[in-house]
Design an enzyme around this catalytic site. Structure first.
Site: not given
Ligand code: OAD
Ligand code: ZN
Length: 264
Positions: A104-105, A121, A159, A197, A222, A224, A240
């Site tokens: 995750n970000v 990531h 720049c 995940t 999870n 599923e 979770a």
């Protein structure tokens, strides 16, 4: 296995672990209101990843890609960590969890108090220049709010070139240092908690396999079954934010029991 037995087994594995790490995905943030990528309500049902999350897409249409990322940045800015993020932070404070490796970000693990976070990531609050070394952490600079409000495509203050989100897109390599650290943790781990995940994006999806190859165990949480489920030692089906606090409470109770004075 009966549900009660599944929880008992998972809690026992965590209590007995000497080097536990977590691998998390979008599902851990679902209860914070951040949409996942796959599944019926997933982002990739509404948008095509190759139009939004590749370097080609960015250089073809930076306005569109920035619109998508600013939308997500704003959503994540308003999101709060949920009990699942907090349970992992607590497990780290207890000295059991050594690191959270996340795809995750959204920065929610750190917001929840996790300290050793490996962001495979990248991080949606970081931006970098497409031609010079300029980087900025918008949370640190306190500019995230104004950044998402700005309608023009963001440009480098040094720049003038395009700024891009400091995240990993499809077709891009992960940072060597980051993936190296993650593989090292997976090799050391005698237990990995794989949470929320789908386990289909590589190299992240190799990590549970590395744990198994080195004799470690996998507990998966999870809603599923996923691509990881066939190699999980324990699969705890549920949200979770509901499952992890229960597990951590049980581990805390077991540890408290261990510390009670024993009768002769
Ligand atoms: P996915 O969207 O592929 O998978 C989310 C997983 O979370 C699914 O297996 C769901 O069943 C599960 N899930 C949903 N809600 C949950 C809940 N409340 N509790 C527990 N589990 C839940 O997300 P990721 O596996 O993280 O990469 O996706 C991996 C990568 O693909 C992302 O980092 C992103 C994406 O494209 C890049 O952008 C490079
Ligand atoms: Zn620049």
């Amino acid at each position: 296995m009966r549900v009660e037995r599944v929880f008992e087994r998972a809690a026992d594995l965590i209590s007995g672990s000497r080097f536990c790490v977590a691998l998390t995905g979008a599902g851990i943030s679902a209860e914070s209101g951040v949409p996942t990528f796959r599944g019926s309500n997933g982002l990739w049902k509404r948008y095509r990843p190759e139009e939004l999350a590749t370097p080609e897409a960015f250089f073809r249409d930076p306005e569109l890609v920035w619109e998508f990322y600013k939308w997500r940045m704003e959503m994540v800015l308003n999101a709060r960590p949920n009990p699942a993020h907090r349970a992992l932070a607590e497990l780290e404070r207890m000295g059991i969890l050594r690191a959270v490796i996340t795809q995750n970000v959204d920065d929610l693990h750190r917001e929840a108090g996790s300290r050793n976070v490996v962001e495979l990531h990248g991080n949606i609050f970081r931006v970098r220049c497409t031609s010079c070394p300029y980087r900025e952490d918008l949370k640190e600079s306190g500019r995230a709010g104004e950044f998402v409000e700005e309608t023009d495509v963001p440009r480098c203050p040094e720049c003038g070139s395009l700024l891009r989100p400091d995240v990993v897109w499809f077709g891009e390599a992960l940072r060597e240092e980051t993936i190296g650290k993650a593989f090292h943790l997976a090799q050391e781990a005698d237990l990995m908690l794989v949470v929320g995940t789908s386990g289909v994006v590589y190299p992240a999806a190799y990590l549970p396999r590395v744990v198994k190859e080195h004799g470690g165990r996998i507990i998966e949480v999870n809603v599923e079954e996923s691509a990881i489920t066939p190699i999980a030692d324990v699969f705890v089906q549920g949200k979770a934010g509901e499952v992890l606090p229960v597990l951590v409470n049980r581990v805390e109770a077991a540890k408290a029991g261990e510390n009670l004075p024993q009768r002769e």
